[in-house]
Scaffold this motif. Structure first.
Motif, PDB file in Angstrom:
ATOM      1  N   GLY A  31       0.824  -1.208   0.000  1.00  0.00           N
ATOM      2  CA  GLY A  31       0.000   0.000   0.000  1.00  0.00           C
ATOM      3  C   GLY A  31       0.851   1.247   0.000  1.00  0.00           C
ATOM      4  O   GLY A  31       1.948   1.279   0.576  1.00  0.00           O
ATOM      5  N   GLU A  32       0.357   2.297  -0.648  1.00  0.00           N
ATOM      6  CA  GLU A  32       1.051   3.584  -0.715  1.00  0.00           C
ATOM      7  C   GLU A  32       0.123   4.662  -0.148  1.00  0.00           C
ATOM      8  O   GLU A  32      -1.079   4.668  -0.414  1.00  0.00           O
ATOM      9  CB  GLU A  32       1.410   3.943  -2.156  1.00  0.00           C
ATOM     10  CG  GLU A  32       2.281   2.905  -2.862  1.00  0.00           C
ATOM     11  CD  GLU A  32       3.706   2.903  -2.377  1.00  0.00           C
ATOM     12  OE1 GLU A  32       4.118   3.931  -1.781  1.00  0.00           O
ATOM     13  OE2 GLU A  32       4.406   1.894  -2.564  1.00  0.00           O
ATOM     14  N   GLY A  33       0.710   5.569   0.612  1.00  0.00           N
ATOM     15  CA  GLY A  33      -0.059   6.677   1.165  1.00  0.00           C
ATOM     16  C   GLY A  33       0.701   7.977   1.016  1.00  0.00           C
ATOM     17  O   GLY A  33       1.919   8.018   1.193  1.00  0.00           O
ATOM     18  N   GLN A  34      -0.006   9.039   0.687  1.00  0.00           N
ATOM     19  CA  GLN A  34       0.622  10.344   0.512  1.00  0.00           C
ATOM     20  C   GLN A  34      -0.200  11.421   1.209  1.00  0.00           C
ATOM     21  O   GLN A  34      -1.424  11.341   1.281  1.00  0.00           O
ATOM     22  CB  GLN A  34       0.760  10.693  -0.973  1.00  0.00           C
ATOM     23  CG  GLN A  34       1.699   9.769  -1.730  1.00  0.00           C
ATOM     24  CD  GLN A  34       1.922  10.225  -3.158  1.00  0.00           C
ATOM     25  OE1 GLN A  34       1.385  11.250  -3.587  1.00  0.00           O
ATOM     26  NE2 GLN A  34       2.711   9.480  -3.895  1.00  0.00           N
ATOM     27  N   VAL A  35       0.503  12.417   1.717  1.00  0.00           N
ATOM     28  CA  VAL A  35      -0.135  13.558   2.370  1.00  0.00           C
ATOM     29  C   VAL A  35       0.509  14.829   1.832  1.00  0.00           C
ATOM     30  O   VAL A  35       1.738  14.930   1.761  1.00  0.00           O
ATOM     31  CB  VAL A  35       0.040  13.501   3.905  1.00  0.00           C
ATOM     32  CG1 VAL A  35      -0.466  14.780   4.554  1.00  0.00           C
ATOM     33  CG2 VAL A  35      -0.697  12.300   4.480  1.00  0.00           C
ATOM     34  N   GLU A  36      -0.330  15.780   1.413  1.00  0.00           N
ATOM     35  CA  GLU A  36       0.174  17.072   0.962  1.00  0.00           C
ATOM     36  C   GLU A  36      -0.080  18.101   2.059  1.00  0.00           C
ATOM     37  O   GLU A  36      -1.132  18.107   2.698  1.00  0.00           O
ATOM     38  CB  GLU A  36      -0.519  17.522  -0.326  1.00  0.00           C
ATOM     39  CG  GLU A  36      -0.190  16.691  -1.553  1.00  0.00           C
ATOM     40  CD  GLU A  36      -0.889  15.353  -1.580  1.00  0.00           C
ATOM     41  OE1 GLU A  36      -2.047  15.312  -1.103  1.00  0.00           O
ATOM     42  OE2 GLU A  36      -0.286  14.374  -2.045  1.00  0.00           O
ATOM     43  N   ALA A  37       0.891  18.973   2.263  1.00  0.00           N
ATOM     44  CA  ALA A  37       0.750  20.000   3.297  1.00  0.00           C
ATOM     45  C   ALA A  37       1.528  21.244   2.901  1.00  0.00           C
ATOM     46  O   ALA A  37       2.518  21.171   2.158  1.00  0.00           O
ATOM     47  CB  ALA A  37       1.253  19.478   4.644  1.00  0.00           C
ATOM     48  N   ALA A  38       1.072  22.382   3.399  1.00  0.00           N
ATOM     49  CA  ALA A  38       1.788  23.631   3.158  1.00  0.00           C
ATOM     50  C   ALA A  38       3.051  23.639   4.025  1.00  0.00           C
ATOM     51  O   ALA A  38       2.983  23.362   5.226  1.00  0.00           O
ATOM     52  CB  ALA A  38       0.901  24.820   3.499  1.00  0.00           C
ATOM     53  N   PRO A  39       4.210  23.928   3.462  1.00  0.00           N
ATOM     54  CA  PRO A  39       5.446  23.936   4.249  1.00  0.00           C
ATOM     55  C   PRO A  39       5.469  25.096   5.232  1.00  0.00           C
ATOM     56  O   PRO A  39       4.782  26.102   5.047  1.00  0.00           O
ATOM     57  CB  PRO A  39       6.537  24.095   3.178  1.00  0.00           C
ATOM     58  CG  PRO A  39       5.858  24.827   2.070  1.00  0.00           C
ATOM     59  CD  PRO A  39       4.440  24.316   2.051  1.00  0.00           C
ATOM     60  N   ASP A  40       6.256  24.939   6.289  1.00  0.00           N
ATOM     61  CA  ASP A  40       6.404  26.035   7.245  1.00  0.00           C
ATOM     62  C   ASP A  40       7.867  26.383   7.489  1.00  0.00           C
ATOM     63  O   ASP A  40       8.189  27.152   8.407  1.00  0.00           O
ATOM     64  CB  ASP A  40       5.712  25.698   8.564  1.00  0.00           C
ATOM     65  CG  ASP A  40       6.227  24.403   9.193  1.00  0.00           C
ATOM     66  OD1 ASP A  40       7.302  23.914   8.778  1.00  0.00           O
ATOM     67  OD2 ASP A  40       5.557  23.881  10.105  1.00  0.00           O
TER      68      ASP A  40
END
Length: 233
Positions: A31-40
């Motif tokens: 299984g593959e999982g990805q999360v996108e987030a705004a960098p800080d």
């Protein structure tokens, strides 16, 4: 009788091997999982390259310029803990033009000092770059973005990886006309490191007056998991 005894010994030895090969039927999925987030935060690799007629003059000029660059970083509110020397080199510069009887000739010396800087205020990245260049930084090896604390994002990526594996296993079981049983094992790839950060297409700009424009975008953190399911009877 002797042949019978030998045959009995062979059966006795082969029995455990056959038993070991008859384990439960399984389905193994990844299984593959990805999360996108705004960098800080941002990581900048910058430095100073100088030349001189002697090794001493090259290094001296370099040290003076790097000191000015570090002073400017501190003036831009970059803390000491976020400034780290990442590379220092000094070596001869050669002339291979053949003017010395075919032998390389030393024509001077080259000094390079690289510094890795963590910028915790993304709105300040453009101003920091503009400031250090004005103080003598002439080498930029890279600019990347990330999360100061990425643990929760990586955990979410792992949850999504497990859900992805479960979805695949259910699909394969349905296609094969069997039923899934219990989970026999869950593992991450050997030496696994969460993937990220990677720049994404969507971008905003952190930019001040006359500063270098910088696209912060999004970071992508990923996880991978391998799960073995037993096929129910």
């Amino acid at each position: 009788m002797r042949l019978f005894s030998i045959f009995t010994v062979i059966l006795a030895l082969s029995g455990p091997v056959l038993a070991a090969e008859t384990g439960p039927a399984t389905i193994t999925v990844t299984g593959e999982g990805q999360v996108e987030a705004a960098p800080d935060m941002a990581m900048v690799s910058l430095g100073v390259t100088t030349e001189g007629d002697t090794a001493s003059s090259a290094l001296g000029a370099n040290s003076e310029a790097v000191a000015a660059v570090i002073a400017r970083l501190k003036a831009e509110a970059i803390e000491d803990r976020d400034i780290q020397t990442s590379g220092l080199s000094l070596g001869p510069r050669y002339d291979y033009g053949g003017s010395n009887g075919g032998q390389p000739k030393i024509t001077g010396y080259l000094a390079m000092n690289m510094v890795t800087v963590r910028v915790r205020d993304l709105a300040a990245v453009g101003g920091v770059l503009d400031g250090v260049v004005s103080e003598g930084a002439n080498t930029l090896n890279g600019l990347s973005f990330g999360l100061e604390d990425d643990a929760s994002a990586i955990d979410e990526a792992r949850r999504r990886a497990v859900a992805d594996a479960a979805h695949k296993a259910a699909l394969y079981a349905e296609a094969a006309g069997v039923k899934l049983g219990r989970v026999l094992s869950i593992s991450e790839p050997a030496g696994f490191q969460p993937r990220g950060p990677v720049m994404m297409a969507e971008a905003s700009f952190a930019k001040g007056a006359a500063d270098v424009p910088v696209a912060t975008g999004e970071v992508n953190l990923g996880a991978s998991v391998s799960i073995v399911y037993e096929i129910a009877e």
